[in-house]
Design a protein around this motif. Structure first.
Motif, PDB file in Angstrom:
ATOM      1  N   LYS A   7       0.835  -1.198   0.000  1.00  0.00           N
ATOM      2  CA  LYS A   7       0.000   0.000   0.000  1.00  0.00           C
ATOM      3  C   LYS A   7       0.872   1.250   0.000  1.00  0.00           C
ATOM      4  O   LYS A   7       1.934   1.289   0.630  1.00  0.00           O
ATOM      5  N   GLN A   8       0.402   2.265  -0.725  1.00  0.00           N
ATOM      6  CA  GLN A   8       1.119   3.530  -0.720  1.00  0.00           C
ATOM      7  C   GLN A   8       0.909   4.241   0.609  1.00  0.00           C
ATOM      8  O   GLN A   8      -0.073   4.034   1.311  1.00  0.00           O
ATOM      9  N   ASN A   9       1.853   5.102   0.912  1.00  0.00           N
ATOM     10  CA  ASN A   9       1.970   5.681   2.240  1.00  0.00           C
ATOM     11  C   ASN A   9       1.500   7.140   2.222  1.00  0.00           C
ATOM     12  O   ASN A   9       2.069   7.968   1.513  1.00  0.00           O
ATOM     13  N   ILE A  10       0.452   7.445   3.009  1.00  0.00           N
ATOM     14  CA  ILE A  10      -0.093   8.795   3.086  1.00  0.00           C
ATOM     15  C   ILE A  10       0.202   9.384   4.464  1.00  0.00           C
ATOM     16  O   ILE A  10      -0.015   8.733   5.487  1.00  0.00           O
ATOM     17  N   GLU A  30      -7.506   1.935   1.554  1.00  0.00           N
ATOM     18  CA  GLU A  30      -6.705   1.873   0.330  1.00  0.00           C
ATOM     19  C   GLU A  30      -5.225   2.150   0.559  1.00  0.00           C
ATOM     20  O   GLU A  30      -4.387   1.743  -0.261  1.00  0.00           O
ATOM     21  N   TYR A  31      -4.906   2.821   1.661  1.00  0.00           N
ATOM     22  CA  TYR A  31      -3.525   3.270   1.846  1.00  0.00           C
ATOM     23  C   TYR A  31      -3.056   2.996   3.263  1.00  0.00           C
ATOM     24  O   TYR A  31      -3.861   2.816   4.180  1.00  0.00           O
ATOM     25  N   ARG A  32      -1.750   3.006   3.419  1.00  0.00           N
ATOM     26  CA  ARG A  32      -1.162   2.984   4.750  1.00  0.00           C
ATOM     27  C   ARG A  32      -1.075   4.422   5.231  1.00  0.00           C
ATOM     28  O   ARG A  32      -0.434   5.257   4.579  1.00  0.00           O
ATOM     29  N   ASP A  53       4.383   8.878   0.366  1.00  0.00           N
ATOM     30  CA  ASP A  53       4.191   9.062  -1.075  1.00  0.00           C
ATOM     31  C   ASP A  53       3.353  10.295  -1.372  1.00  0.00           C
ATOM     32  O   ASP A  53       3.389  10.806  -2.503  1.00  0.00           O
ATOM     33  N   ARG A 122      -5.945   9.797  -5.230  1.00  0.00           N
ATOM     34  CA  ARG A 122      -5.687   8.782  -6.259  1.00  0.00           C
ATOM     35  C   ARG A 122      -5.020   9.411  -7.485  1.00  0.00           C
ATOM     36  O   ARG A 122      -4.051   8.881  -8.039  1.00  0.00           O
ATOM     37  N   LEU A 125      -1.331  10.602  -6.672  1.00  0.00           N
ATOM     38  CA  LEU A 125      -0.425   9.467  -6.500  1.00  0.00           C
ATOM     39  C   LEU A 125      -0.074   8.848  -7.847  1.00  0.00           C
ATOM     40  O   LEU A 125       1.080   8.459  -8.088  1.00  0.00           O
TER      41      LEU A 125
END
Length: 358
Positions: A7-10, A30-32, A53, A122, A125
């Protein structure tokens, strides 16, 4: 089917716990998600070994404001590409304009809409992923071009050897000597590496010298020397002018390595620091290896006799400060000389030589 991609990192930055909780709930499936309640904490996370990210950043915070966080982030060359989306109750046109001028990619006003937040995150990213992939491809292509250029330089250096009576590993030895001199003089590893990889081209112009002169068994007469002294110019013309630093350095070395500190060299009679530094370095490396190596027209001089001769040429043929640097590097120079001795057989290029050295 569950995605195997991580998962992409927010990173969510807001001083209000309820806002942090709300945004985290919107994005956690949806994200970390990581959170920071202050600008200072946000910058610590951004500068950590695992940066986010994308950043959702509040503007109005006590202490360090979101605007200042963004300003510092964009001043960091290693982190400035991370996309920042401001999430704030400040909805004036001037506020939005200021945020975008600082480098934010988007602006979401409170109260927030979950679908809008998800859509904006989204989108940015995806754009960031595309940007990083393009940068990766450019870096890879640049590395490939550099490797190709270095291979061409080495092979042309070998071509000059086949034309000359300076056979064996002369080009390899003097290239490593030049690197060692550059390092001892205080040049950084990148500059020294460029000299290592371009020094093999120093005598490429001898390709243009007739064999009757280049391979003449006896001493050259004055007419022969007039022709021979043109090989630096021929070498520079073979390489050509380039914006690329590697090829341009090769051209400079080919053109200037026979100039002398006192102005008595050729082809242009340059003196002192008017001679390019790279040419002055290669001149020392080239002459030392010629002195201590056997040639069809001469026996090898001892290291002691060679050093005495070169010391006598300080301020005449050689830059005195570079000669001191050569003296500092001498133990390693002599090690290189032994590793690449002609008696051990000819090595084909610097890569093969590097394997031998290690």
């Amino acid at each position: 089917m569950t995605s195997l991609l991580p998962k992409q990192n927010i990173l969510i930055v807001d001083d209000t716990p309820d806002n942090l909780e709300l945004l985290a709930q919107i994005l956690k499936d949806e994200y970390r998600v990581r959170v920071a309640a202050s600008g200072e904490k946000a910058l610590q996370i951004v500068c950590s070994p695992e940066p986010p990210d994308l950043i959702l950043l509040d503007i109005m915070m006590p202490g360090m404001s979101g605007l200042e966080v963004c300003r510092r982030l964009k001043a960091n060359p290693d982190r400035r590409r991370i996309p920042v989306i401001f999430v704030t109750a400040m909805d004036g046109e001037s506020d939005e304009e200021l945020g975008l001028e600082l480098g934010a990619v988007d602006y979401i006003t409170k109260p927030i809409s979950p679908p809008i937040v998800r859509a904006r995150v989204r989108t940015h990213l995806a754009l960031y992923d595309q940007s990083r992939e393009l940068e990766r491809m450019v870096r890879q292509r640049t590395r490939e071009l550099q490797v190709t250029r270095r291979q061409i330089i080495r092979r042309l250096g070998r071509a000059a050897e086949f034309k000359d009576n300076e056979t064996g590993n002369h080009v390899l030895r003097m290239s490593h000597y030049a690197r060692l001199i550059a390092e001892a003089y205080g040049l950084g590893p990148e500059a020294a590496d460029i000299i290592l990889n371009t020094a093999p081209m120093h005598d490429i112009g001898k390709i243009g010298i007739p064999d009757t002169i280049l391979l003449k068994p006896g001493k050259l007469d004055e007419a022969d020397w007039r022709v021979m002294r043109q090989h630096p110019v021929m070498g520079a013309e073979i390489i050509g002018k380039h914006e690329n630093e590697l090829l341009e350095t090769a051209r400079v070395i080919a053109l200037s390595h026979h100039e002398k500190w006192d102005g008595s060299g050729y082809p242009y009679g340059l003196a002192g620091e008017a001679i390019p530094l790279e040419g002055r370095i290669v001149a020392i490396a080239d002459v030392f290896d010629a002195l201590v190596s056997e040639r069809p027209y001469k026996k090898a001089y001892s290291v002691q006799d060679s050093l005495a001769f070169m010391d006598g040429q300080a301020g005449r043929h050689f830059d005195p400060e570079l000669l001191q640097a050569f003296r500092q590097a001498l133990p390693e120079v002599l090690r290189i000389r032994d590793i690449y001795a002609d008696e051990r057989g000819a090595l084909t290029d610097l890569e093969e030589a590097g394997k031998e050295e290690s």
